[in-house]
Design an enzyme around this catalytic site. Structure first.
Site, mmCIF file in Angstrom:
data_model
loop_
_atom_site.group_PDB
_atom_site.id
_atom_site.type_symbol
_atom_site.label_atom_id
_atom_site.label_comp_id
_atom_site.label_asym_id
_atom_site.label_seq_id
_atom_site.Cartn_x
_atom_site.Cartn_y
_atom_site.Cartn_z
ATOM 1 N N GLU A 130 -29.153 -69.664 -62.661
ATOM 2 C CA GLU A 130 -28.331 -69.959 -63.824
ATOM 3 C C GLU A 130 -27.028 -69.163 -63.682
ATOM 4 O O GLU A 130 -27.053 -67.966 -63.406
ATOM 5 C CB GLU A 130 -29.110 -69.577 -65.088
ATOM 6 C CG GLU A 130 -28.298 -69.361 -66.334
ATOM 7 C CD GLU A 130 -27.525 -70.579 -66.780
ATOM 8 O OE1 GLU A 130 -27.999 -71.704 -66.547
ATOM 9 O OE2 GLU A 130 -26.442 -70.396 -67.343
ATOM 10 N N CYS B 235 -26.353 -64.811 -68.470
ATOM 11 C CA CYS B 235 -26.752 -63.654 -69.273
ATOM 12 C C CYS B 235 -25.940 -62.421 -68.909
ATOM 13 O O CYS B 235 -25.584 -61.617 -69.761
ATOM 14 C CB CYS B 235 -28.228 -63.331 -69.040
ATOM 15 S SG CYS B 235 -29.357 -64.287 -70.042
ATOM 16 N N ARG C 253 -36.510 -61.763 -67.218
ATOM 17 C CA ARG C 253 -35.905 -61.125 -66.045
ATOM 18 C C ARG C 253 -35.829 -59.604 -66.142
ATOM 19 O O ARG C 253 -35.338 -58.961 -65.225
ATOM 20 C CB ARG C 253 -34.508 -61.717 -65.799
ATOM 21 C CG ARG C 253 -34.613 -63.119 -65.245
ATOM 22 C CD ARG C 253 -33.389 -63.984 -65.514
ATOM 23 N NE ARG C 253 -33.745 -65.370 -65.283
ATOM 24 C CZ ARG C 253 -34.450 -66.108 -66.129
ATOM 25 N NH1 ARG C 253 -34.865 -65.609 -67.279
ATOM 26 N NH2 ARG C 253 -34.775 -67.350 -65.827
ATOM 27 N N SER D 280 -30.067 -59.199 -65.936
ATOM 28 C CA SER D 280 -29.375 -59.551 -64.693
ATOM 29 C C SER D 280 -28.151 -58.672 -64.454
ATOM 30 O O SER D 280 -27.633 -58.645 -63.340
ATOM 31 C CB SER D 280 -29.003 -61.037 -64.657
ATOM 32 O OG SER D 280 -30.176 -61.819 -64.509
ATOM 33 N N CYS E 157 -27.424 -67.606 -73.360
ATOM 34 C CA CYS E 157 -28.126 -68.257 -72.248
ATOM 35 C C CYS E 157 -29.005 -69.386 -72.755
ATOM 36 O O CYS E 157 -29.621 -69.269 -73.815
ATOM 37 C CB CYS E 157 -28.975 -67.236 -71.513
ATOM 38 S SG CYS E 157 -29.767 -67.919 -70.051
ATOM 39 N N HIS F 27 -32.243 -63.395 -76.557
ATOM 40 C CA HIS F 27 -31.075 -62.715 -77.120
ATOM 41 C C HIS F 27 -31.126 -62.734 -78.648
ATOM 42 O O HIS F 27 -30.690 -61.793 -79.307
ATOM 43 C CB HIS F 27 -29.777 -63.340 -76.603
ATOM 44 C CG HIS F 27 -29.578 -63.082 -75.138
ATOM 45 N ND1 HIS F 27 -29.209 -61.869 -74.654
ATOM 46 C CD2 HIS F 27 -29.751 -63.881 -74.052
ATOM 47 C CE1 HIS F 27 -29.138 -61.914 -73.327
ATOM 48 N NE2 HIS F 27 -29.465 -63.127 -72.943
ATOM 49 N N CYS G 267 -29.822 -64.667 -63.454
ATOM 50 C CA CYS G 267 -29.150 -65.415 -64.504
ATOM 51 C C CYS G 267 -27.800 -64.770 -64.770
ATOM 52 O O CYS G 267 -27.701 -63.774 -65.475
ATOM 53 C CB CYS G 267 -29.942 -65.474 -65.788
ATOM 54 S SG CYS G 267 -28.986 -66.351 -67.029
ATOM 55 N N CYS H 285 -33.080 -68.225 -70.628
ATOM 56 C CA CYS H 285 -33.889 -67.298 -71.417
ATOM 57 C C CYS H 285 -33.485 -67.495 -72.869
ATOM 58 O O CYS H 285 -33.013 -66.594 -73.536
ATOM 59 C CB CYS H 285 -33.709 -65.859 -70.967
ATOM 60 S SG CYS H 285 -32.035 -65.246 -71.112
HETATM 61 NI NI1 NFE Z 1 -30.149 -66.161 -68.877
HETATM 62 FE FE1 NFE Z 1 -31.810 -63.523 -69.357
HETATM 63 C C1 NFE Z 1 -33.568 -63.267 -69.066
HETATM 64 C C2 NFE Z 1 -31.630 -62.198 -70.490
HETATM 65 S S1 NFE Z 1 -31.110 -62.487 -67.677
HETATM 66 S S2 NFE Z 1 -31.875 -65.431 -68.316
HETATM 67 O O1 NFE Z 1 -34.681 -63.254 -68.801
HETATM 68 O O2 NFE Z 1 -31.492 -61.431 -71.223
HETATM 69 O O3 NFE Z 1 -30.517 -61.322 -67.452
#
Ligand code: NFE
Ligand code: MG
Length: 580
Positions: free
Chosen positions: A14, A562, A491, A514, A61, A68, A559, A64
């Site tokens: 991603e 993110c 992640r 990430s 994102c 958030h 990702c 995931c």
């Molecule tokens: Ni967009 Fe995310 C996850 C977050 S990545 S995927 O799992 O927070 O860093």
């Protein structure tokens, strides 16, 4: 001659990631990870009602999804000391767990498998032998010779028409592929089955949060009320759907994902000794017990524990304090940003700044052929724990659970290692990362049943509250409050930092998994987790077809959407987009 291998974009992730590898012969001497797009969702949080933040930041994102939003409501609850009832904690655990199971299965089949599985070789498979292989691995019903013969025919039609479609781009026929044709055909069949499966299991979010992706959340609880007699609430029928989804998740994980991972890994044992990386691991922790309110300061009752492991030493676990500026800082000496305190200082996220400092990817003097790695080379910052680069994610969690004595984790890890005839050292590797992701999926899917059982027991006992009814006028809030909401995203550790002033958001910062893993070198020139993992002693078979780079990078499940955020501490306009 020393050459720079560039992979840009890295596909099947991603977001936008570029990897540059400075070669020494066929070995990678130095690797550089670059997030190549900048965007800014945190900027628009300023001045808003903190209770609305989750709905905006969840859009960081679409992979995931949920996490958030979850970190955001926890940040606000932490800042305002707002407790949530037991049912909400259980429902949140179920939603987070469902996100993991969905995300990890999708990653294995759709983003990572083709690093190991040669789709074109599957055309050579004998359907009967494929069926015998599949039946030797598990009781999954879709395993007859006829089923695999149909699958092979379908695949042949694509290939003959020159329409590989979703399978179009890869290093097919590369000698690094080791699976026999039958294992390849089985994996392709499961790739396609996983697409259908994920559509069904995504409904758990829709039941508790109205939709997926980006379910509804609520500061103080969960948004959908429980009422067994109502058509619109979480009622008896919907609860039985949730139960069925949990079973559907567990049977796919137990009968397809786990056996496939072990079977594929068995052909690539050398990859348990490659891509080792930093050897430092960090976990924030997640899955609070039902009665733990909103207390982000005491995580002792959480199922996944928090802690840091240094130098692969599982005998000593260090504490993580996300509020402590000496624990967590972000550095920008190799990023396209500047700080008011100078380019070499780190800042704690509550004091975080994001000032763009970009003069073209190669810098002013260098045309854009390769990154100017002596200076800034990415839109990611470099977060550090007590100045050290650490890896976050499934491997970190499995190691922490193992080290802290979780019995189910110890039994599953030990039995998997013995099945593969590997020792514990093998965990610290590219395939160790991939296997840890699979094993934690099983552990989490199994846990879902216990949270569901507790939820049902509460409901049967007449306890149906899902949110805290405490009336809270913003005028009753302290004039200034700070909170940090954290969790384990698929992640790795994810934290949202919020500063609330006079009822509104004054500063908002997300430090995401990430960023920890894909971030660049810091002011001490210490490599980030991706970079360290690529710099090993092994040769690439052919630097022009660097499938080895993809294997190690995909083992982290990048990702970049993110990882790249943009916040301006002054709240000033930084970019202007003109639409003609
Ligand atoms: Ni967009 Fe995310 C996850 C977050 S990545 S995927 O799992 O927070 O860093
Ligand atoms: Mg950030």
């Amino acid at each position: 001659m020393s050459e720079r291998v560039v992979v840009d974009p890295i596909t099947r992730i991603e977001g936008h990631l570029r990897i540059e590898a400075q070669m020494n012969g066929n070995k990678i001497e130095s690797a550089y990870s670059s997030g190549t797009s900048v965007r800014g969702i945190e900027v628009i949080m300023r001045g808003r009602d903190p209770r609305d933040a989750w709905a905006f930041v969840q859009r960081i994102c679409g992979v995931c999804t949920l996490v958030h939003g979850m970190a955001s409501v926890r940040a606000v609850e932490d800042a305002l000391q707002y407790e949530i009832p037991a049912n909400a904690q259980l429902i949140r655990n179920l939603m987070i767990a469902a996100q993991y199971v969905h995300d990890h299965v999708m990653h294995f089949y759709h983003l990572h498998a083709l690093d190991w599985v040669d789709v074109v070789s599957a055309l050579e498979a004998d359907p009967k032998a494929t069926s015998e292989l599949a039946q030797s691995l598990s009781n999954w019903p879709k395993s007859s010779p006829g089923y695999f013969a149909d699958m092979k025919k379908k695949l042949k039609t694509f290939v003959d028409a020159g329409q590989l479609g979703i399978f179009a781009k890869a290093y097919w026929g590369h000698p690094a592929y080791k699976l026999p044709p039958e294992a390849n055909l089985m994996a392709v069949a499961h790739y396609i089955e996983a697409l259908e499966w994920q559509r069904d299991v995504a409904k758990l979010h829709a039941i508790f949060g109205g939709k997926n992706p980006h379910p509804m959340l609520l500061v103080g609880g969960t948004p959908n009320p429980i009422d067994l007699d109502s058509d619109s609430a979480v009622n008896a029928k919907k609860l039985s759907q949730v139960q069925a989804i949990i079973e559907k998740m567990r049977s796919f994980v137990d009968q397809v994902y786990v056996p496939d991972t072990v079977a594929v890994a068995g052909f690539y044992k050398d990859w348990f000794y490659r891509g080792e990386g930093l050897g430092n691991f960090m976990v924030y922790g997640d899955f609070p017990s039902a009665d733990s309110g909103a207390d982000m300061r005491d995580t002792s009752s959480w199922w996944i524990p928090s802690g840091v492991i240094l130098d692969r030493n599982l005998n000593e676990i260090h504490d993580v304090d996300l509020r402590d500026p000496s624990h967590v800082q972000e550095f920008i000496s190799h990023s396209w940003y500047d700080y008011s305190v100078g380019k070499d200082q780190g800042l704690h996220p509550w004091e975080g700044e994001t000032n763009l400092d970009y003069e073209g990817r190669g810098g002013p003097a260098t045309p854009y052929k390769q990154l100017n790695v002596d200076d800034g080379y990415t839109w990611l910052k470099a977060p550090r724990w007590k100045g050290k680069a650490v890896e976050v994610g499934p491997l970190a969690r499995v190691l922490l659970l193992y080290a802290k004595g979780d019995e189910a984790t110890q039994a599953l890890v030990d039995s998997t290692l013995s099945k593969l005839e590997l020792d514990k050292r093998a965990l610290f590797s590219t395939l160790g990362r991939t296997a840890a992701r699979t094993l934690e999926t099983k552990l989490i899917a199994d846990k879902m049943q216990s949270w569901m059982d507790s939820l049902m027991a509460n409901i049967k006992a007449g306890e149906t509250r899902t949110f805290n009814e405490r009336q809270w006028e913003p005028s009753s809030w302290p004039s200034e409050a700070r909170g940090v909401g954290f969790m384990e995203a698929p992640r790795g550790g994810l934290a949202h930092y919020i500063v609330i002033k006079d009822e509104k958001i004054d500063n908002y910062q997300a430090v995401v998994p990430s960023t920890w893993n894909a971030g660049p070198r810091d002011s001490q020139n210490q490599a980030g987790a991706y970079e360290a993992a690529l710099q090993d002693e092994h040769e690439l078979h052919d630097p022009q077809q660097p499938v080895e780079i993809l294997r190690t990078i995909h083992s982290f499940d990048p990702c970049l959407a993110c990882a790249v955020h943009l916040t301006d501490a002054e709240g000033e306009e930084m970019l202007q987009v003109k639409v003609r």
